[in-house]
Design a protein around this motif. Sequence first.
Motif: not given
Ligand SMILES: NC(=O)c1ccc[n+]([C@@H]2O[C@H](COP(=O)([O-])OP(=O)(O)OC[C@H]3O[C@@H](n4cnc5c(N)ncnc54)[C@H](OP(=O)(O)O)[C@@H]3O)[C@@H](O)[C@H]2O)c1
Length: 332
Positions: A235, A239, A89, A173, A116
């Motif tokens: 972008q 979730k 975690d 980001s 990530n």
């Molecule tokens: N999507 C975008 O447009 C975007 C833009 C800029 C940056 N980002 C960055 O990209 C990365 C991936 O995001 P995503 O868009 O793929 O979002 P996502 O689908 O919400 O994936 C996030 C992942 O991180 C895990 N996570 C969250 N909290 C955690 C914790 N305390 N310990 C271990 N694992 C944890 C989640 O696990 P659970 O399934 O258990 O929650 C999930 O597997 C993040 O760092 C996010 O800030 C995303």
Amino acid sequence: MASLGSFLTQAFPPSPQFTEKDIPSQVGKVFLVTGGNSGIGYEVVKILYSKGGTVYMAGRNPGKINAAIEAIKSTHTASPGRIKSLILDLGDLSTIPSCVADFLAQETRLDVLWNNGGIAQVPAGSVSAQGHEAQIGTNCLGPFLLTQLLLPVLLRTAKSVPTAGVRVVWVSSGVIDLKAPPGGLLLDELAPGHHSQDKMHNYSVSKAGDWLLASELDKRVRKHGIVSVALSPGQLKAKGFDRLPWHQRWLMKPLLHEPIMGAYTELWAGLSPEVTCADGGRFALPWGRWHPSPRKDILESLKAKTEGGTGVAAEFWHWCEEQSKGYVGLGN
Ligand SMILES: NC(=O)c1ccc[n+]([C@@H]2O[C@H](COP(=O)([O-])OP(=O)(O)OC[C@H]3O[C@@H](n4cnc5c(N)ncnc54)[C@H](OP(=O)(O)O)[C@@H]3O)[C@@H](O)[C@H]2O)c1
């Protein structure tokens, strides 16, 4: 502060030049992807596995991780790769040493670590298990400790592979261009009782923190042939956007891309031969290219005071060391 050009180049990126077609066999290599059970991380794990790599999917929910592993295996039945789960975690420093111990009990090398996993837009006032602002805890302190504990195996691996073969990728980001405060991060806000009540501000600060940590790590590992870089994945439909107010979601929907596009950004940073040790500390944009005009105030933060900068990144690194020192040496 942020230019319209910077926003536009991230919202409408040119086509990716580094996709699964450009990735050779990864048989024999070992990778670790935090947050690999969903979104961008899931797509990264899927491609690495399809190329025969050994991939550790690290996350907090064993049920979700096992389901994701089964789903990936079922779509690439002929792959010689392996996917394994690791439980941690990132918002609870006490869980990280045992996760690293579990990894080290199984592997003697680690080629690329993708920091990530992360959270976005959590309600103001949320804190990590150790009482830090939740996004600083999960997006910065957890990945910092994980990276510190994995550093010995990264250094060992770097001795036996070509320069820049070993990498640490910090997923930041593009929001930092628009929303991070001057310098990226305000050190005074890190103390309990001083956290901002603006959740977007807190998210942006944590993502600026990722870039500061990437840069500080680069200062320590470049001489060993290891690359440490930060990036904006793009972008993407994920979730995190579900927590935005409906009108923001409605406005942003047409600008959102499929998560695999973010995986291309992350894979470019982690595997492309275009990325070298000289790029250490830089910030990449979707779908795999360097930021043409990073914010000058954040570049000043990355520079040490002795080099004419503000030294904010160094101070943040030391703060992370202080906060996590009680967890170094446990479980290894
Ligand atoms: N999507 C975008 O447009 C975007 C833009 C800029 C940056 N980002 C960055 O990209 C990365 C991936 O995001 P995503 O868009 O793929 O979002 P996502 O689908 O919400 O994936 C996030 C992942 O991180 C895990 N996570 C969250 N909290 C955690 C914790 N305390 N310990 C271990 N694992 C944890 C989640 O696990 P659970 O399934 O258990 O929650 C999930 O597997 C993040 O760092 C996010 O800030 C995303």
